[in-house]
Design an enzyme around this catalytic site. Structure first.
Site, PDB file in Angstrom:
ATOM      1  N   GLN A 219      34.977  41.638  41.284  1.00 10.96           N
ATOM      2  CA  GLN A 219      36.422  41.710  41.040  1.00 10.96           C
ATOM      3  C   GLN A 219      37.031  42.922  41.739  1.00 10.96           C
ATOM      4  OE1 GLN A 219      35.596  40.340  36.527  1.00 10.96           O
ATOM      5  NE2 GLN A 219      37.625  41.147  36.814  1.00 10.96           N
ATOM      6  N   ARG A 366      39.159  40.445  29.777  1.00 11.18           N
ATOM      7  CA  ARG A 366      40.561  39.987  29.797  1.00 11.18           C
ATOM      8  C   ARG A 366      41.424  40.933  28.971  1.00 11.18           C
ATOM      9  NH1 ARG A 366      41.913  33.678  30.271  1.00 11.18           N
ATOM     10  NH2 ARG A 366      43.967  33.937  31.168  1.00 11.18           N
ATOM     11  N   CYS A 367      41.292  42.200  29.290  1.00 12.56           N
ATOM     12  CA  CYS A 367      41.868  43.225  28.432  1.00 12.56           C
ATOM     13  C   CYS A 367      42.037  44.499  29.233  1.00 12.56           C
ATOM     14  CB  CYS A 367      40.874  43.454  27.295  1.00 12.56           C
ATOM     15  SG  CYS A 367      41.119  44.961  26.376  1.00 12.56           S
ATOM     16  N   GLU A 735      46.164  38.814  30.460  1.00 16.81           N
ATOM     17  CA  GLU A 735      45.346  39.088  29.277  1.00 16.81           C
ATOM     18  C   GLU A 735      46.109  38.954  27.961  1.00 16.81           C
ATOM     19  OE1 GLU A 735      44.344  42.947  30.624  1.00 16.81           O
ATOM     20  OE2 GLU A 735      45.527  43.893  29.086  1.00 16.81           O
TER      21      GLU A 735
END
Ligand code: CDP
Length: 782
Positions: A219, A366-367, A735
């Site tokens: 990523q 996702r945070c 997110e």
């Protein structure tokens, strides 16, 4: 994504002109699809013990397996100075292959290289490792006692990793002590896992020029290149990182994992390409887990429900190495957002992290770095307070919201919230879900002994890391970048330092360029993930792409527009000052008939540029002045079966406010996906360990993913409060549904059970736990 045009595809607030960009671009290949001549496969030997001394490793039999070419161990790597890997956090380091002892079950112990995947796996099975088991530390509370010291390699002879705190401790304690009403509850956000559909993997080889070609599920490709240069000593120009299609990331593909280093070492040692693809079990047991925060939440309030103070003390389980990949100033991520949407006059948050015999991680699933834990703590806390006060949960929230006119709002824990209209968002949600009618229905059902619950979460999060004065990874500041080139025919390419894993950057980045320059988005190619071509950036995670790279794209496009204005002036035969950008064209001021398009200008930039520098391109490195603060109101409606404990999510409404929306369809997709993850976390998912440190969720039969059968129907809506500092007013959104939804689900279940006197159940709220809570409540009544 559907390719059918419907009015739901209408383009968002800032993106007025270019409708329905029905195109998806991408290279369409995964690491596992790559093959190179002479390629070897790698398999890893992993420890069956969570904590054990390694007495001996015997590779003789493994080397006899047909096809096996080499085996490397921790000792080999240590001898080459590659035994330890710095974690992205910067405070700790991690063994690449175990040296002397193993610290968690499934830890990497040796790497086997062979002609086929099967031969590598056979070789790994055949490596003989003698272990002497050691006492296991399976939770952070045992770890606190320091009876078993897990990391004697560190200078600090304790299992305590760090203490972090923010806010005014004394003032908070005083305010709590003098508050007429107070709640205190321990909430555990369980260990869970991002579980992307494609696990991690890489192919490493050194080309004929001696340059490392590294195809990897990353990523953050640029950070990988820099980290690899620093760790291996290979000059950065001799490293080419290519991150192709990832098959999902969700934070799982941010850290550099030991397998990657082993593949590179294997490729160097043997002189052939090496492929390594994790199995599902390897992914679930050894790559970055998320959460695992035990939070003691205390809220003070006046009799009429005005909050007076918040204190949250957290005990965090970080596993065997501190590999949390947080910005260096923030060992507990951005947990300081824990005051949420509420105007707390004082607050204090503290986190103590401990080593345990579990896989390392604490990644931002996702945070935005521990924002999900913070949001869960405050949104559960507010519901517990409402229960304590006998007040409606929506009313309590309204009473304590940061008001629209208070923005920019300085929070008690040091953030400056950019914008929001929380009341408007809540009102829309309550109206749309029919809150009044639901309350009436609930009252009737309660009178009949039926269990129906309504759960609200009015979260605020913080995304877009980040302003360079505060945020860095390994010292590299967290800006992002964009480079745009417009070709002679008005088509173009945009490259950024981010890397989509399915979030649709191919669509939304093209839209931003198109909107800023009046071009067709279908002719703007988007390219990310190749360190040879993309400008440097910190990658995609923590919903940072739109706040950082999205802004960089708009700014780079505006630079192009400035240059284009000069060429337009030449084409229109007027001075530059007489040219204005209007309705997506250059126009002679006050003469609407005299216009040129960006396409005309693009052609002229290569054919008829007069005194201007040829070409039409620009780069922008964007250092955000502040984070963005997306928010929303989520409402869950559940029915609980009193006999079986089964929870049915009857309705779920998400009203999000992510500022200006670039593409409503992409945003809706993000919300649907994140809600499905939030639902799974609330009801199904936990990476469990037994008291001996054995991982009990090693595959998808034990770690559950929701299918379309379990997943509720999602209803969505929006309010739009643009970010004042972002060039197009957009905030991140990816997110939000994962951050905001777990509390809504849990609040709904507890609301359903509240007539029985149930105050809290930790996630995942399984049927079994609910059934037990009902049984215990009924026992208490007898
Ligand atoms: O960093 P990441 O891409 O995961 O998250 P994000 O910035 O929240 O963006 C997720 C996707 O939603 C991207 O394609 C964004 O461009 C899109 N988005 C949007 O269309 N409008 C917004 N206000 C925010 C995001």
């Amino acid at each position: 994504m559907s390719t059918q045009a419907t009015d739901r595809h209408a383009v968002g607030v800032a993106m007025k002109r270019k409708e329905d960009p029905r195109f998806i671009q991408g290279k369409g290949h995964y690491v596992d699809d790559l093959t190179f001549p002479g390629m070897l496969y790698m398999a890893l030997v992993r420890s069956p013990y969570p904590h054990a001394e390694i007495k001996n490793i015997d590779i003789a039999d493994a080397m006899k397996v047909p096809g096996v070419k080499a085996v490397i161990t921790g000792k080999d790597l240590d001898a080459a100075g590659l035994g330890w890997l710095p974690t992205f956090h910067g405070f700790d380091k991690q063994m690449v292959l175990a040296i002397g002892k193993v610290l968690y079950q499934y830890q990497e112990v040796a790497a086997v290289f062979a002609e086929s995947r099967e031969a590598a796996a056979d070789g790994a099975e055949t490596v003989q490792v003698d272990y002497a088991p050691l006492p296991v530390v399976a939770d952070p509370f045992t770890s606190k006692t320091d009876k078993v010291l897990l990391r004697p390699d560190r200078e600090q002879k304790t299992n305590h990793i760090f203490h972090w705190e923010v806010g005014d401790k004394d003032a908070t304690a005083r305010a709590l002590a003098s508050s007429p009403r107070r709640i205190k509850e321990r909430l555990w956000f369980q260990r869970c896992h991002p579980a992307p559909l494609e696990p991690c993997g890489c192919v490493a080889y050194f080309d004929t020029m001696g340059r490392l070609q590294f195809h990897v599920t990353s990523q953050a490709p640029h950070v990988y290149r820099t980290a690899l240069a620093l760790v291996t000593g290979i000059p950065e120009d001799k490293i080419h990182v290519i991150s192709p299609d990832l098959g999902g990331g969700f934070g799982n593909k941010v850290p550099v994992y030991p397998g990657y280093v082993c593949a590179i070492v294997g490729a160097l040692k043997i002189g052939r390409p090496v492929k390594w693809i994790e199995t599902r079990t390897e992914n679930l047991t050894s790559t970055g887990f998320a959460r695992d925060y035990h939070m003691d939440v205390e809220i003070g309030a006046t009799e009429d429900g005005r909050v007076t103070a918040l204190h949250v003390a957290t005990t965090a389980d970080h596993g065997a190495f501190d590999a949390a990949a947080d910005p260096s100033k923030y060992p507990a991520g951005i947990f300081g957002i824990v005051t949420g949407s509420y105007a707390f006059p004082v607050a204090h948050a503290e986190v103590d992290a401990y080593f345990t015999n579990k896989a390392p991680g604490g990644i931002a699933y996702r945070c935005s770095f521990r924002v999900t834990e913070a949001s869960y703590a405050i949104e559960r806390g507010m519901d517990i307070l409402a229960d304590e006060l006998g007040m409606d949960a929506a009313e309590l929230r309204s009473k304590n919201f940061v008001k629209k006119e208070q923005f920019p709002y300085p929070s008690a824990l040091g953030f400056t919230y950019d914008s929001g209209d929380y009341q408007k968002t809540l009102n829309l949600a309550l109206e749309k879900i029919g809150y009044k009618q639901l309350l009436e229905e609930q009252a009737e059902k309660r009178a009949r002994g039926e269990l129906m619950g309504i759960g609200i979460s009015t979260f605020t999060e913080v995304v877009g890391a980040g302003p360079s004065k505060h945020f860095d990874i390994l010292g590299i500041k967290m800006f992002d970048s964009a480079e745009i080139r417009i070709h002679p025919t008005g088509a173009g390419i945009v490259r950024t330092g981010t890397k989509s894993q399915g979030q649709g950057h191919e669509t939304t980045w093209a839209q931003i360029v198109a909107e800023e320059l009046g071009l067709d988005p279908q002719t703007i190619m988007v390219e990310e993930g190749d360190t040879d071509t993309a400008p440097y950036g910190l990658g995609t995670y923590a919903s940072r792409s739109t706040p950082t790279a999205g802004a960089a794209i708009a700014m780079a496009a505006r630079r192009i527009r400035e240059k284009a204005r000069k060429i337009a002036a030449h084409l229109l035969e007027v001075g530059e000052a007489d040219v204005e950008w209007k309705d997506y064209k250059f126009q002679v001021k006050g003469v609407p008939s005299k216009t040129v398009t960006m396409k005309d200008v693009a052609f002229a930039a290569y054919t008829n540029m007069a005194q201007n520098e040829p070409g039409l391109e620009a780069t922008f490195y964007y250092d955000p002045p502040n984070m963005t603060y997306p928010n929303g109101t989520y409402v869950a409606v559940v029915d609980v079966d009193r006999e079986t404990g089964e929870v049915k999510v009857r309705r779920f409404l998400a009203v999000d406010d992510c500022g200006t929306i670039i593409n409503p369809l992409v945003v809706e997709g993000q919300i649907h996906g994140g809600l499905t993850e939030g639902f799974a976390i609330a009801f199904m998912q936990e990476i469990q360990y037994d008291a001996e440190g054995n991982n009990l969720n090693t595959n998808f039969t034990d770690y559950l993913l929701p299918t379309s059968l379990e997943t509720p129907h999602w209803e969505t809506d929006k309010t739009v409060t643009p970010s004042p500092h972002h060039p197009i007013g957009a905030k991140g959104v990816g997110e939000s549904p994962n951050v905001g939804s777990p509390a809504a689900f849990v609040n709904a279940v507890i609301d359903a059970l509240s007539p029985l006197g149930v105050r809290h159940i930790d996630m995942p709220i399984t049927r079994d736990k609910v059934w037990r809570a009902i049984q215990e409540a009924e026992q208490r009544k007898k």
